[in-house]
Design a protein around this motif. Structure first.
Motif, PDB file in Angstrom:
ATOM      1  N   LEU A  82       0.834  -1.200   0.000  1.00 41.02           N
ATOM      2  CA  LEU A  82       0.000   0.000   0.000  1.00 41.02           C
ATOM      3  C   LEU A  82       0.873   1.256   0.000  1.00 41.02           C
ATOM      4  O   LEU A  82       0.510   2.254  -0.616  1.00 41.02           O
ATOM      5  CB  LEU A  82      -0.943  -0.023   1.204  1.00 41.02           C
ATOM      6  CG  LEU A  82      -2.017   1.048   1.260  1.00 41.02           C
ATOM      7  CD1 LEU A  82      -2.898   1.018   0.006  1.00 41.02           C
ATOM      8  CD2 LEU A  82      -2.876   0.867   2.494  1.00 41.02           C
ATOM      9  N   SER A  86       1.100   5.165  -2.300  1.00 40.18           N
ATOM     10  CA  SER A  86       0.829   6.382  -1.533  1.00 40.18           C
ATOM     11  C   SER A  86       0.956   7.662  -2.359  1.00 40.18           C
ATOM     12  O   SER A  86       0.305   8.658  -2.053  1.00 40.18           O
ATOM     13  CB  SER A  86       1.730   6.459  -0.299  1.00 40.18           C
ATOM     14  OG  SER A  86       3.083   6.572  -0.696  1.00 40.18           O
ATOM     15  N   GLU A 110      -6.003  12.275  -1.477  1.00 38.28           N
ATOM     16  CA  GLU A 110      -5.274  11.679  -0.345  1.00 38.28           C
ATOM     17  C   GLU A 110      -4.770  10.305  -0.808  1.00 38.28           C
ATOM     18  O   GLU A 110      -5.364   9.703  -1.704  1.00 38.28           O
ATOM     19  CB  GLU A 110      -6.222  11.487   0.850  1.00 38.28           C
ATOM     20  CG  GLU A 110      -6.850  12.760   1.360  1.00 38.28           C
ATOM     21  CD  GLU A 110      -5.842  13.687   2.024  1.00 38.28           C
ATOM     22  OE1 GLU A 110      -4.907  13.176   2.683  1.00 38.28           O
ATOM     23  OE2 GLU A 110      -5.968  14.911   1.861  1.00 38.28           O
ATOM     24  N   SER A 113      -6.463   4.202   0.580  1.00 41.29           N
ATOM     25  CA  SER A 113      -6.450   3.444   1.831  1.00 41.29           C
ATOM     26  C   SER A 113      -6.513   1.938   1.579  1.00 41.29           C
ATOM     27  O   SER A 113      -6.421   1.150   2.516  1.00 41.29           O
ATOM     28  CB  SER A 113      -7.614   3.872   2.720  1.00 41.29           C
ATOM     29  OG  SER A 113      -8.831   3.668   2.037  1.00 41.29           O
ATOM     30  N   GLU A 114      -6.698   1.539   0.325  1.00 43.43           N
ATOM     31  CA  GLU A 114      -6.754   0.125  -0.046  1.00 43.43           C
ATOM     32  C   GLU A 114      -6.028  -0.073  -1.357  1.00 43.43           C
ATOM     33  O   GLU A 114      -5.873   0.860  -2.141  1.00 43.43           O
ATOM     34  CB  GLU A 114      -8.204  -0.343  -0.196  1.00 43.43           C
ATOM     35  CG  GLU A 114      -8.989  -0.354   1.086  1.00 43.43           C
ATOM     36  CD  GLU A 114     -10.381  -0.941   0.897  1.00 43.43           C
ATOM     37  OE1 GLU A 114     -10.531  -1.847   0.055  1.00 43.43           O
ATOM     38  OE2 GLU A 114     -11.298  -0.482   1.580  1.00 43.43           O
TER      39      GLU A 114
END
Length: 155
Positions: A82, A86, A110, A113-114
């Motif tokens: 992950l 980013s 952002e 998140s997965e």
């Protein structure tokens, strides 16, 4: 008395004829399709799940009718960590079969998140995907791009 029986007999015959003509008998054949297509590239792996129902009908006049309903889900998974995703700001992935295609675009103000992404859909009355279909997948993320094929895992 003979006339009464004659009238009753004629009424029964006419009633039977009208009942037979108004109700057509149908035969129906239902076929269920359930396939899983899988494949991968250097950075991505995907699974395309497909379910469909096909119905063929034939009435007593030998007229044939066809209906279908299908649904699919494409699950795309990043193979790396992950943290590697980013910095990703844009993701676009698409698939193409002989009868349908779809494209999905996502933006990430952002960090994601997965590392698993999903899209799905369905239709009624469309073409059915065959079990030997080869599904083409294309993935673009920021300045990178990969293409690969999905094949039926049971073939």
């Amino acid at each position: 008395m003979k006339k009464v029986f004659t009238v009753l007999f004629i009424m029964m015959v006419l009633t039977a004829c009208s009942f037979t003509n108004s109700k057509e008998t149908q035969s129906e054949t239902r076929t269920e399709h359930n396939y899983q297509f899988i494949g991968n590239s250097e950075h991505w792996e995907a699974e395309y799940s497909y379910e469909a129902t096909e119905i063929w009908r034939e009435n007593e006049r030998k007229q044939t009718g066809h209906s279908s309903k299908d649904s699919y889900e494409l699950v795309l998974k990043y193979k790396g960590s992950l943290e590697e995703l980013s910095s990703m700001k844009n993701l676009e992935y698409s698939f193409e079969t002989t009868s349908q295609s779809a494209s999905t675009k996502e933006q990430f103000p952002e960090p994601p998140s997965e590392k698993v992404f999903r899209t799905g859909g369905g239709s009624e009355g469309g073409a059915i995907i065959g079990e030997g279909e080869v599904i083409k997948v294309n993935v673009k993320w920021d300045d990178s791009e990969e293409s690969f094929e999905l094949h039926n895992k049971d073939k």
